[in-house]
Each structure stands twice: as C-alpha cells, then as structure tokens.
Design a protein around this motif. Structure first.
Motif: not given
Length: 495
Positions: A301-303, A310-317
């Motif tokens: 999803m991050m790709c 913001e959502e990318r940051r949450d997914m990274a965590r």
C-alpha cells in the motif's frame, strides 16, 4: 591244601573287592585277582616289593593310624600300572583313579598281631559322578542367582521346610535370618498383595489343589519395594498325616518392571514431545504469518503513488512494529533451539546493575502505551555483580516487554532490591490486567498465554526460566487480576 582252605581262597578270589595281605612289617604276602586288576598288574610278583608302611600312597598320619587302630578308612589317587612304591615318580597327565581302602589288623587265635589286610574299592565312577553333580549344582545355583530365582518347599501345617539362598534374597531377608514361620515371609509382602499368599494357603488346606501365579511387592528394608513373581503349587497333600506340602518358585523382576515403567514413561514423553512439536509448528506458522502479512500488505500500500503522506507515515509505523515483532519471534525461536540443543552461550562479566535497569527502561518507553509512566527503582547508588549481562538484560527486557503489552494505564517499574541474605532480586512491576491465580503456576510453561488473542508465541517466559536455571537463580511472579503483576528473578550473588 585242605578243601576248606581251597574254598576260602576261591571266595577271596571271586570277591569284587581288591584284597592285599601284609605281614606285621607291612610286606605284601598275598593279593587277590581284583586287587591285581585295580592296580593294573597281571602277576603278584609285580607287587612283591610293595611295603604298606614304605609306600608314598599313605601319609605319615595314615601309617600311624593303621598301626594303632583296629581298622582305619582312607583313600588315595592311583596311577594304574605303576608300582605303589613309585607313585610319587609318576609324571603328571597319566590316568588317575580314586581308590577307597579299609586297613584292618589281623590276629591269630591267641590274640597276637599276625598282619594287616587292605580292602580296596575303585570309587572313580562315583567320584566323577559326585563331581559332576557338584558342578551341576553350582551351575544351577549360579544360574538361579543370576536369574534371581528362588525355591522353597514348606509344609504349611507344621511350618517346616527349606528354602534356597535366593528365596531369602527375593523376600528381602538375609540367608542367616532366624526363621519364624510362614508369617515371616508374609509380613515381607506389601499389605495390598498379601491376600494372594493367604488365599492360596487356605485353598490348599481345603484340598482345592490351587495354583498361584502372581506379581507381588516385597519390602526391600530401605522403605522401597521390589517386585517378584510367585509360582506356587501343592506338591504333597496328606492332611491325615499332618502334611500339606507347598512348593514355590519366586523371581525378582524389579529391574524388568522398572524398565517397563521407564519405557512407558519415555513413550509418553515422546508422544507429548510429538504433540508439542506439532503445536509449536502450528503456533509458529500462525505467529510468523501475522506480522509478515502486515509487513507485506502495508508495504504494498505504501508503494502506491497516490497514498497520502499521513497515512503512509501510519503504515510505516505499523510495518516497523511488525518488523520488531517478527525479529523478536525469530530471536526467541533461535534461543529456544539453542536451549534444547544445550548450545546457548553464557559469557560472564562485571555488570553495572543501575545502568542495566536504565537501558531496559529506555528501550521499553517506545513500546509502552500512551499515558503509561516508565520508572526505574535502584536500591543502591552503585551496584556491580559478576554474571552474564546479555542474558540478565534479555530476561529483564522480556518482563518489561510483556508489561508494556498488557498495561494501558498506571506505571511500569523496572528495578532491583537487595534481599536479607545479601542476594539481588530484579523485578518488573506493572499496573496491567494481572494474571489469574490458577495460571500463575503455569505461566512460565511453553506456549502459555494469559490472553490467547494477544501477540506472541508464548515461549519468552519459558526461555527466561531456562536461563535462570542455568545461572542458578530463582524466577517467579506475584499478581492480582485487575491490579497488575510483578515478575521477578533472584540471583545468589553478592553485590
């Protein structure tokens, strides 16, 4: 020669006993055919020089006894065909026979000593048979002792009989113990097994011709019990003459029984280990898939280019959190494998205990839920111990990680205390959900989880316990449901 004397000589010649007549000085005067045959000669002239008191066949004591006693019994080993006066010169390896002899004094009508008579019998066959019987008896006795088989025959009406040495040994008694009747044997048997013996005796007395085959426990005198098989039958039933004879064979089978128990125990352990292995594989499969699925899913999803920042940051965590979970899981599995193989390394060094507690506190801050206070409690301004710093930190960090997982509010305290015997006790105290009392005794067992839906494989505390066992320490937990838990371990190390 008179007819009477001729008949007398004929009788002497035909006797199956060898006869040799000696004069008062011990010189040979006459010999019958059987004696010639025994000594291996065909002519009396071959024995003409045989002197009774000069022969090496007789020891000095025998010669004195022959001269002084009316008659004297003796025996000697003889090499046929060699003169009795030369037996000491016969080389070894020649055929030897055993001859029993009775020496008797002969007197005339006036009571004067006339000479001596030697009556000789070949006892070689009997001696050989007796020797074979003795050898056979020794072999049977040795076999019985090796096989731990005892035998007894007893008249149960009179308490009279006999038993072999091994019988006494099988019944936990010494061979020289004073016999006090059948009750002595009965009292050696386990109370729960005595009915086998007493029921058999009563049936035998009633003439029911019983047969006993039972496994009983016998007192070993050290508070433990041996196992023996008992086989008993009635071998002579004659109550009119006060005789009911019972024969019994016993065999000590303690080793076989213990081996069977060990095999059963090993089988159960193997089956349990197989079930644990199956459960472990199933559990690990699930636990590994959970973080992997999260990592793979959120990474994809991050790709996506249109993913908001913001959502990318949450997914990274989330990916980072699952990376840590997967790394911890793999680390636990490797440690578990090392413990099972006995290859886990322990390297001892001086440890700054205060620094260790601070490091664990800092590392847990990132894992703790928001609003949970992390604090450190050190009993001394400075404290050093000599142990394995890596393993001590591993156990303490595992306690702290579990506390962070189950504590939503309040605090987590990491610290140590000095006990009354100057040992050191590390602990992690939390205000989390707590552990039910019935689970506290099994919480350190493999795959045990307070919450079945919580993350983790349930092997961390099992590893902690194994580490403490290796370091010679104690480990435990104090907990109340809804109020929190305190996990601790104690080392007998002066600090």
């Amino acid at each position: 020669m008179s007819k009477e004397k001729t008949n007398s000589n004929s009788v002497l010649e035909n006797l199956p006993i060898g006869l040799i007549f000696f004069d008062k000085e011990g010189n040979t005067t006459d010999i019958n055919a059987k004696a010639l045959e025994l000594f291996g000669f065909s002519d009396i002239s071959m024995l003409s020089g045989f002197n009774l008191f000069a022969s090496p066949l007789l020891c000095d004591n025998t010669k004195i006894a022959v001269k002084t006693l009316p008659y004297y019994d003796s025996f000697f080993n003889y090499h046929p065909g060699f003169s009795p006066s030369q037996q000491s010169e016969v080389p070894p390896g020649n055929r030897t026979i055993r001859i029993d002899v009775r020496y008797s004094k002969m007197f005339d009508n006036e009571g004067n000593l006339k000479g001596y008579l030697g009556a000789y019998i070949d006892r070689t066959p009997e001696a050989v048979n007796n020797e074979k019987i003795r050898d056979l008896d020794e072999i049977i006795s040795m076999t019985a002792e090796v096989a731990q088989i005892g035998y007894a025959r007893i008249n149960i009406l009179t308490d009279v009989g006999f038993a072999t040495r091994q019988w006494y040994a099988n019944n936990g008694m010494g061979y020289n113990d004073q016999y006090n009747g059948l009750e002595m044997f009965t009292n050696c048997i386990h109370p729960d097994d005595r009915h086998f013996i007493t029921d058999f005796r009563e049936a035998a007395k009633r003439g029911e011709n019983p047969k006993l085959q039972a496994l009983v426990r016998v007192n070993r005198r050290d508070g433990k019990w041996n196992y023996q098989k008992v086989f008993s039958v009635v071998t002579n039933f004659d109550p009119k003459h006060n005789l009911i004879e019972v024969s019994a064979i016993t065999q000590n089978v303690t080793e076989q029984i213990e081996l069977e128990h060990d095999l059963i125990e090993q089988k159960e352990k193997a089956e349990s280990a197989d079930k644990l292995k199956t459960a472990f594989l199933a559990n690990m499969s699930h636990e590994i898939r959970t973080p992997l699925n999260s990592i793979i899913g959120f990474s994809r999803m991050m790709c996506q280019e249109d993913m908001p920042k913001e959502e990318r940051r949450d997914m990274a965590r989330i990916v980072e959190k699952n990376n840590e979970m997967l790394l911890q899981l793999i680390s636990d599995i490797l440690d578990l494998a090392k413990l099972e193989a006995g290859s886990m390394e322990f390297i001892f060094d001086d440890v700054d205990v205060n620094r260790l507690c601070m490091d664990v506190s800092c590392s847990i801050m990132l894992k703790a839920n928001e609003g949970v206070k992390i604090r450190t409690a050190c009993a001394r301004p400075r404290c050093f111990i000599h142990t394995d710093p890596k393993r001590i930190e591993q156990v303490l960090a595992n306690f702290a990680s579990n506390a962070a997982k189950f504590t939503d509010k309040g605090h987590i305290e990491i610290g140590y205390k000095i006990t009354d015997d100057n040992s050191i006790r590390f602990y992690v105290e939390d205000t989390g959900i707590g552990i039910p009392k019935d689970m506290q005794s099994t919480i350190f067992e493999r795959f045990t989880k307070v919450n079945a839906f919580s993350q983790g494989a349930g092997i961390g505390l099992d590893i902690c316990q194994a580490i403490m066992e290796h370091l010679g320490g104690k480990i435990g937990v104090d907990s109340k449901v809804g109020k929190g838990s305190t996990f601790w371990f104690e080392l007998e190390i002066e600090c």
